[in-house]
Design an enzyme around this catalytic site. Structure first.
Site, short mmCIF file in Angstrom:
data_model
loop_
_atom_site.label_atom_id
_atom_site.label_comp_id
_atom_site.label_asym_id
_atom_site.label_seq_id
_atom_site.Cartn_x
_atom_site.Cartn_y
_atom_site.Cartn_z
N CYS A 119 0.36 -1.46 -0.29
CA CYS A 119 -0.10 -0.17 -0.17
C CYS A 119 1.04 0.93 0.13
O CYS A 119 0.86 2.31 -0.27
CB CYS A 119 -0.69 0.10 1.33
SG CYS A 119 -2.44 1.13 0.85
N CYS A 120 2.35 1.13 0.77
CA CYS A 120 2.63 2.28 0.54
C CYS A 120 3.57 2.40 -0.56
O CYS A 120 3.69 3.71 -1.12
CB CYS A 120 3.88 2.80 1.86
SG CYS A 120 3.41 2.24 3.69
N CYS A 202 -0.98 7.81 7.91
CA CYS A 202 -2.27 7.65 6.78
C CYS A 202 -3.63 7.31 8.13
O CYS A 202 -3.05 6.08 9.11
CB CYS A 202 -2.74 6.60 6.19
SG CYS A 202 -1.56 6.81 4.41
N CYS A 205 -3.13 3.14 9.43
CA CYS A 205 -2.36 3.31 9.80
C CYS A 205 -1.61 4.10 11.27
O CYS A 205 -0.62 3.84 11.59
CB CYS A 205 -1.25 2.69 8.97
SG CYS A 205 -2.40 1.37 7.68
N CYS A 228 7.81 4.64 5.47
CA CYS A 228 6.26 5.12 4.93
C CYS A 228 7.46 3.55 3.77
O CYS A 228 6.65 3.35 2.77
CB CYS A 228 6.10 5.88 4.92
SG CYS A 228 7.00 7.19 4.44
#
Length: 244
Positions: A119-120, A202, A205, A228
């Site tokens: 995702c990062c 985010c 998280c 990240c």
């Protein structure tokens, strides 16, 4: 430029500005041909206002890159808008993941639940790499006190696997230095700091930090993850302690 030549240039910059203050390093880096064309990468997070203010009083037209992961707190987005206006930043560049990439890899916005690293990479690392194309380097907020791996952090360093440099004007600063600078310049804090978020990422998280916990403990809580991924090698995330 070959890595060996880039390393020589970085060493020369460190030798030249080794005993300068943070704002002097920033000012000279933005004007020194040896440093090249630079951009400031900012999360508009808990401590970001310090470098943003320094840029605004040294060279306001410096490109400022803000990564909108589209999963940020509303407070961060509002803070970014208000701070950019207050500091009169002249070249703010808001970047996001490509819609096609999101549709292909995270169509239902649940990738963070399965693979936070992926995702990062999708929402931060890859968009940043695209945004940095054409720049000779970028300015970061990394500091020596943040982790043991940064204990010898210099003002200037080679970004491994690329032909760019990183500039770390705040390398020698402590957390107390940051607070003093904010107080002396009457800079607005990120609104979530007062609500127990000393490090802000985010929404899915990031959690509040309890008294006595490490300031970074609210990021990716209970996971073996501290970065990240914006500090990367050849586009791959590197685990090197806390991120800027």
């Amino acid at each position: 430029m070959p890595q060996s030549d880039l390393g020589t240039r970085v060493q020369a910059l460190n030798d030249r500005y080794r005993h300068h203050s943070a704002i002097s390093v920033l000012d000279h880096a933005l004007r020194d041909p040896q440093a090249g064309q630079l951009a400031l990468v900012s999360s508009f997070g808990a401590e970001s206002v310090v470098l943003l203010h320094m840029v605004s009083v040294t060279r306001r037209e410096t490109p400022v890159i803000f990564i909108d992961t589209e999963m940020l707190f509303t407070e961060t987005l509002v803070y970014q808008q208000e701070l950019a206006e207050r500091l009169a930043l002249r070249d703010l560049r808001i970047i996001r993941a490509a819609p096609a990439a999101l549709a292909a890899h995270d169509p239902d916005n649940t990738l963070h639940q399965r693979d936070t690293d992926a995702c990062c990479a999708l929402r931060k690392t890859e968009p940043l790499q695209r945004a940095l194309n054409g720049f000779d380097g970028w300015i970061t907020g990394r500091k020596r006190y943040q982790s043991g791996t940064r204990a010898a952090l210099d003002f200037f360093e080679v970004e491994e696997g690329t032909e760019r440099i990183k500039v770390n004007p705040l390398a020698h600063w402590t957390r107390e230095d940051l607070q003093t600078y904010m107080d002396e310049n009457r800079l607005p804090r990120h609104p979530l700091v007062a609500r127990g978020y000393p490090s802000i990422g985010c929404t899915p998280c990031t959690t509040p930090v309890r008294p006595g916990e490490d300031p970074r403990s609210g990021r990716w809580r209970d996971q073996d993850k501290t970065e990240c991924g914006i500090h990367f090698v050849n586009g791959r995330m590197v685990r090197r302690g806390v991120s800027a």
